[in-house]
Design a protein around this motif. Structure first.
Motif, PDB file in Angstrom:
ATOM      1  N   THR A  16       0.842  -1.205   0.000  1.00  0.00           N
ATOM      2  CA  THR A  16       0.000   0.000   0.000  1.00  0.00           C
ATOM      3  C   THR A  16       0.872   1.247   0.000  1.00  0.00           C
ATOM      4  O   THR A  16       1.820   1.338   0.784  1.00  0.00           O
ATOM      5  CB  THR A  16      -0.846   0.009   1.290  1.00  0.00           C
ATOM      6  N   VAL A  17       0.523   2.203  -0.856  1.00  0.00           N
ATOM      7  CA  VAL A  17       1.250   3.476  -0.863  1.00  0.00           C
ATOM      8  C   VAL A  17       0.291   4.614  -0.541  1.00  0.00           C
ATOM      9  O   VAL A  17      -0.927   4.458  -0.590  1.00  0.00           O
ATOM     10  CB  VAL A  17       1.978   3.742  -2.214  1.00  0.00           C
ATOM     11  N   TRP A  18       0.871   5.749  -0.194  1.00  0.00           N
ATOM     12  CA  TRP A  18       0.078   6.960   0.061  1.00  0.00           C
ATOM     13  C   TRP A  18      -0.783   7.237  -1.189  1.00  0.00           C
ATOM     14  O   TRP A  18      -0.263   7.150  -2.308  1.00  0.00           O
ATOM     15  CB  TRP A  18       1.035   8.124   0.304  1.00  0.00           C
ATOM     16  N   PRO A  19      -2.090   7.577  -1.003  1.00  0.00           N
ATOM     17  CA  PRO A  19      -2.961   7.771  -2.171  1.00  0.00           C
ATOM     18  C   PRO A  19      -2.355   8.755  -3.188  1.00  0.00           C
ATOM     19  O   PRO A  19      -1.992   9.873  -2.819  1.00  0.00           O
ATOM     20  CB  PRO A  19      -4.253   8.331  -1.560  1.00  0.00           C
ATOM     21  N   ILE A 107       5.801   3.583  19.264  1.00  0.00           N
ATOM     22  CA  ILE A 107       4.430   3.482  19.742  1.00  0.00           C
ATOM     23  C   ILE A 107       3.637   2.507  18.878  1.00  0.00           C
ATOM     24  O   ILE A 107       3.513   2.687  17.668  1.00  0.00           O
ATOM     25  CB  ILE A 107       3.738   4.866  19.780  1.00  0.00           C
ATOM     26  N   ARG A 108       3.132   1.473  19.557  1.00  0.00           N
ATOM     27  CA  ARG A 108       2.258   0.502  18.893  1.00  0.00           C
ATOM     28  C   ARG A 108       0.819   0.912  19.148  1.00  0.00           C
ATOM     29  O   ARG A 108       0.375   0.928  20.294  1.00  0.00           O
ATOM     30  CB  ARG A 108       2.545  -0.909  19.462  1.00  0.00           C
ATOM     31  N   THR A 109       0.110   1.285  18.087  1.00  0.00           N
ATOM     32  CA  THR A 109      -1.298   1.699  18.241  1.00  0.00           C
ATOM     33  C   THR A 109      -2.263   0.614  17.763  1.00  0.00           C
ATOM     34  O   THR A 109      -3.427   0.627  18.138  1.00  0.00           O
ATOM     35  CB  THR A 109      -1.600   2.976  17.428  1.00  0.00           C
ATOM     36  N   ASP A 110      -1.826  -0.233  16.872  1.00  0.00           N
ATOM     37  CA  ASP A 110      -2.680  -1.240  16.200  1.00  0.00           C
ATOM     38  C   ASP A 110      -3.783  -0.584  15.349  1.00  0.00           C
ATOM     39  O   ASP A 110      -4.721  -1.262  14.932  1.00  0.00           O
ATOM     40  CB  ASP A 110      -3.318  -2.227  17.208  1.00  0.00           C
ATOM     41  N   ALA A 111      -3.670   0.724  15.085  1.00  0.00           N
ATOM     42  CA  ALA A 111      -4.754   1.434  14.392  1.00  0.00           C
ATOM     43  C   ALA A 111      -4.781   1.190  12.879  1.00  0.00           C
ATOM     44  O   ALA A 111      -5.802   1.424  12.231  1.00  0.00           O
ATOM     45  CB  ALA A 111      -4.658   2.937  14.673  1.00  0.00           C
ATOM     46  N   TRP A 112      -3.671   0.735  12.316  1.00  0.00           N
ATOM     47  CA  TRP A 112      -3.662   0.391  10.880  1.00  0.00           C
ATOM     48  C   TRP A 112      -3.780  -1.124  10.817  1.00  0.00           C
ATOM     49  O   TRP A 112      -2.804  -1.836  10.659  1.00  0.00           O
ATOM     50  CB  TRP A 112      -2.362   0.892  10.246  1.00  0.00           C
ATOM     51  N   SER A 113      -5.029  -1.612  10.976  1.00  0.00           N
ATOM     52  CA  SER A 113      -5.205  -3.047  11.192  1.00  0.00           C
ATOM     53  C   SER A 113      -5.105  -3.839   9.888  1.00  0.00           C
ATOM     54  O   SER A 113      -4.551  -4.928   9.872  1.00  0.00           O
ATOM     55  CB  SER A 113      -6.533  -3.306  11.895  1.00  0.00           C
ATOM     56  N   ASP A 114      -5.627  -3.287   8.781  1.00  0.00           N
ATOM     57  CA  ASP A 114      -5.539  -3.995   7.505  1.00  0.00           C
ATOM     58  C   ASP A 114      -4.531  -3.287   6.610  1.00  0.00           C
ATOM     59  O   ASP A 114      -4.861  -2.323   5.920  1.00  0.00           O
ATOM     60  CB  ASP A 114      -6.921  -4.055   6.837  1.00  0.00           C
ATOM     61  N   ARG A 115      -3.297  -3.765   6.627  1.00  0.00           N
ATOM     62  CA  ARG A 115      -2.239  -3.083   5.878  1.00  0.00           C
ATOM     63  C   ARG A 115      -2.352  -3.238   4.364  1.00  0.00           C
ATOM     64  O   ARG A 115      -1.599  -2.628   3.632  1.00  0.00           O
ATOM     65  CB  ARG A 115      -0.860  -3.511   6.385  1.00  0.00           C
ATOM     66  N   ARG A 116      -3.328  -4.055   3.908  1.00  0.00           N
ATOM     67  CA  ARG A 116      -3.530  -4.169   2.447  1.00  0.00           C
ATOM     68  C   ARG A 116      -4.248  -2.936   1.896  1.00  0.00           C
ATOM     69  O   ARG A 116      -4.313  -2.730   0.699  1.00  0.00           O
ATOM     70  CB  ARG A 116      -4.334  -5.430   2.108  1.00  0.00           C
ATOM     71  N   PHE A 118      -4.979   1.450   2.486  1.00  0.00           N
ATOM     72  CA  PHE A 118      -4.539   2.648   3.195  1.00  0.00           C
ATOM     73  C   PHE A 118      -5.610   2.969   4.230  1.00  0.00           C
ATOM     74  O   PHE A 118      -6.799   2.885   3.945  1.00  0.00           O
ATOM     75  CB  PHE A 118      -4.341   3.797   2.201  1.00  0.00           C
ATOM     76  N   PRO A 119      -5.230   3.330   5.478  1.00  0.00           N
ATOM     77  CA  PRO A 119      -6.269   3.600   6.491  1.00  0.00           C
ATOM     78  C   PRO A 119      -7.086   4.833   6.126  1.00  0.00           C
ATOM     79  O   PRO A 119      -6.596   5.723   5.427  1.00  0.00           O
ATOM     80  CB  PRO A 119      -5.454   3.829   7.763  1.00  0.00           C
ATOM     81  N   SER A 120      -8.351   4.878   6.606  1.00  0.00           N
ATOM     82  CA  SER A 120      -9.166   6.060   6.310  1.00  0.00           C
ATOM     83  C   SER A 120      -8.909   7.144   7.348  1.00  0.00           C
ATOM     84  O   SER A 120      -9.024   8.332   7.059  1.00  0.00           O
ATOM     85  CB  SER A 120     -10.647   5.704   6.233  1.00  0.00           C
ATOM     86  N   SER A 121      -8.555   6.750   8.552  1.00  0.00           N
ATOM     87  CA  SER A 121      -8.136   7.739   9.545  1.00  0.00           C
ATOM     88  C   SER A 121      -7.169   7.074  10.515  1.00  0.00           C
ATOM     89  O   SER A 121      -7.182   5.850  10.672  1.00  0.00           O
ATOM     90  CB  SER A 121      -9.343   8.323  10.273  1.00  0.00           C
ATOM     91  N   ILE A 122      -6.355   7.892  11.159  1.00  0.00           N
ATOM     92  CA  ILE A 122      -5.373   7.364  12.107  1.00  0.00           C
ATOM     93  C   ILE A 122      -5.348   8.280  13.336  1.00  0.00           C
ATOM     94  O   ILE A 122      -5.739   9.442  13.241  1.00  0.00           O
ATOM     95  CB  ILE A 122      -3.951   7.310  11.490  1.00  0.00           C
ATOM     96  N   PRO A 123      -4.911   7.780  14.493  1.00  0.00           N
ATOM     97  CA  PRO A 123      -4.747   8.684  15.636  1.00  0.00           C
ATOM     98  C   PRO A 123      -3.525   9.578  15.412  1.00  0.00           C
ATOM     99  O   PRO A 123      -2.413   9.070  15.306  1.00  0.00           O
ATOM    100  CB  PRO A 123      -4.544   7.732  16.824  1.00  0.00           C
ATOM    101  N   PRO A 124      -3.719  10.890  15.286  1.00  0.00           N
ATOM    102  CA  PRO A 124      -2.583  11.766  15.022  1.00  0.00           C
ATOM    103  C   PRO A 124      -1.789  12.080  16.289  1.00  0.00           C
ATOM    104  O   PRO A 124      -2.329  12.041  17.402  1.00  0.00           O
ATOM    105  CB  PRO A 124      -3.244  13.041  14.485  1.00  0.00           C
ATOM    106  N   ASP A 149       0.840  12.905  11.416  1.00  0.00           N
ATOM    107  CA  ASP A 149      -0.254  13.874  11.369  1.00  0.00           C
ATOM    108  C   ASP A 149      -1.511  13.220  10.810  1.00  0.00           C
ATOM    109  O   ASP A 149      -1.451  12.143  10.206  1.00  0.00           O
ATOM    110  CB  ASP A 149       0.146  15.052  10.465  1.00  0.00           C
ATOM    111  N   GLU A 150      -2.626  13.904  10.983  1.00  0.00           N
ATOM    112  CA  GLU A 150      -3.872  13.500  10.360  1.00  0.00           C
ATOM    113  C   GLU A 150      -3.618  13.303   8.856  1.00  0.00           C
ATOM    114  O   GLU A 150      -2.838  14.052   8.261  1.00  0.00           O
ATOM    115  CB  GLU A 150      -4.896  14.631  10.552  1.00  0.00           C
ATOM    116  N   LEU A 151      -4.278  12.319   8.239  1.00  0.00           N
ATOM    117  CA  LEU A 151      -3.942  11.975   6.852  1.00  0.00           C
ATOM    118  C   LEU A 151      -4.227  13.104   5.862  1.00  0.00           C
ATOM    119  O   LEU A 151      -3.562  13.224   4.845  1.00  0.00           O
ATOM    120  CB  LEU A 151      -4.680  10.700   6.435  1.00  0.00           C
TER     121      LEU A 151
END
Ligand SMILES: Nc1ccccc1C(=O)C[C@H](N)C(=O)O
Ligand SMILES: [Zn+2]
Ligand SMILES: [Zn+2]
Length: 208
Positions: A16-19, A107-116, A118-124, A149-151
């Motif tokens: 996955t790459v940045w959109p 810091i392990r957040t586990d917030a990007w759970s499906d690495r296949r 790109f996440p729709s939001s992340i904890p900034p 930062d926020e995406l």
């Protein structure tokens, strides 16, 4: 002696790459048959794909390039902390932990759970965290997220404030299986002279 553990994303053509950013590609551009002796590969990628470090030039035209960064930042003792289910990463989220003397904080957040995908939001990271961490001695901040930062942020206030406080940025770690604690880290950037970022092979080894 404890074994080194890989905490890097694998670089294959599906990563996955940045959109909108350059897709990752590896191909044999000069095959064994063509060259008569060996396969020669060609890699095309964004400097911000997978597990990578940001150089200040990424968000500041006058900022340091990868080659200017002190390699000592990217190798040495590191503390891993676990912050599951947080909406943001700020002083409030970290103040129950004693981070005195921690130079490298992962810091392990586990917030990007499906690495296949790109996440729709992340904890900034909250910009105010930068001064708090630097007062405790932190010089490298690593996260299991594609950005600090926020995406959709255009200001990149956390990137700027971390840099202002002397904290360097490591993004896209894989910490899914990593228990909190003290480790040794190696995540060296390539000696890219002009670049604004660099892929790294990030590895950790439990101390003690
Ligand atoms: N690749 C991009 C393309 C366009 C805009 C931002 C990015 C980023 O990579 C930002 C992210 N905070 C990063 O440092 O990796
Ligand atoms: Zn980056
Ligand atoms: Zn970044």
């Amino acid at each position: 002696m404890n074994k080194w553990i890989d905490i890097s994303q694998r670089l294959d053509n599906n990563i996955t790459v940045w959109p909108g950013d350059t897709p990752f590609s590896y191909r044999v551009s000069w095959s064994m048959e063509e060259s008569g002796s060996c396969n020669v590969g060609e890699i095309t990628m964004s400097a911000h794909t997978g597990t990578h470090i940001d150089a200040p030039y990424h968000f500041d035209n006058d900022g340091k390039r990868v080659i200017d960064l002190d390699i000592n930042l990217y190798i040495g003792p590191a503390r891993v902390v676990h912050l599951p289910n947080v909406a943001k990463i700020g002083v409030k989220e970290l103040n129950s932990l004693d981070l005195e003397g921690v130079e490298r904080l992962l810091i392990r957040t586990d917030a990007w759970s499906d690495r296949r995908a790109f996440p729709s939001s992340i904890p900034p990271v909250e910009p105010e965290l930068a001064a708090y961490l630097s007062e405790r001695g932190v010089r490298l901040l690593g996260l299991d997220l594609p950005s600090v930062d926020e995406l959709d942020s255009k200001e990149l206030s956390a990137h700027h404030e971390l840099t202002r406080c002397g904290i360097h940025i490591l993004e896209g770690l894989v910490l899914d299986e990593v228990e909190p604690g003290d480790y040794e880290l190696a995540a060296l950037p390539l000696p890219l002279v002009e670049a604004d970022g660099s892929p790294v092979r990030a590895v950790i080894r439990k101390l003690g």
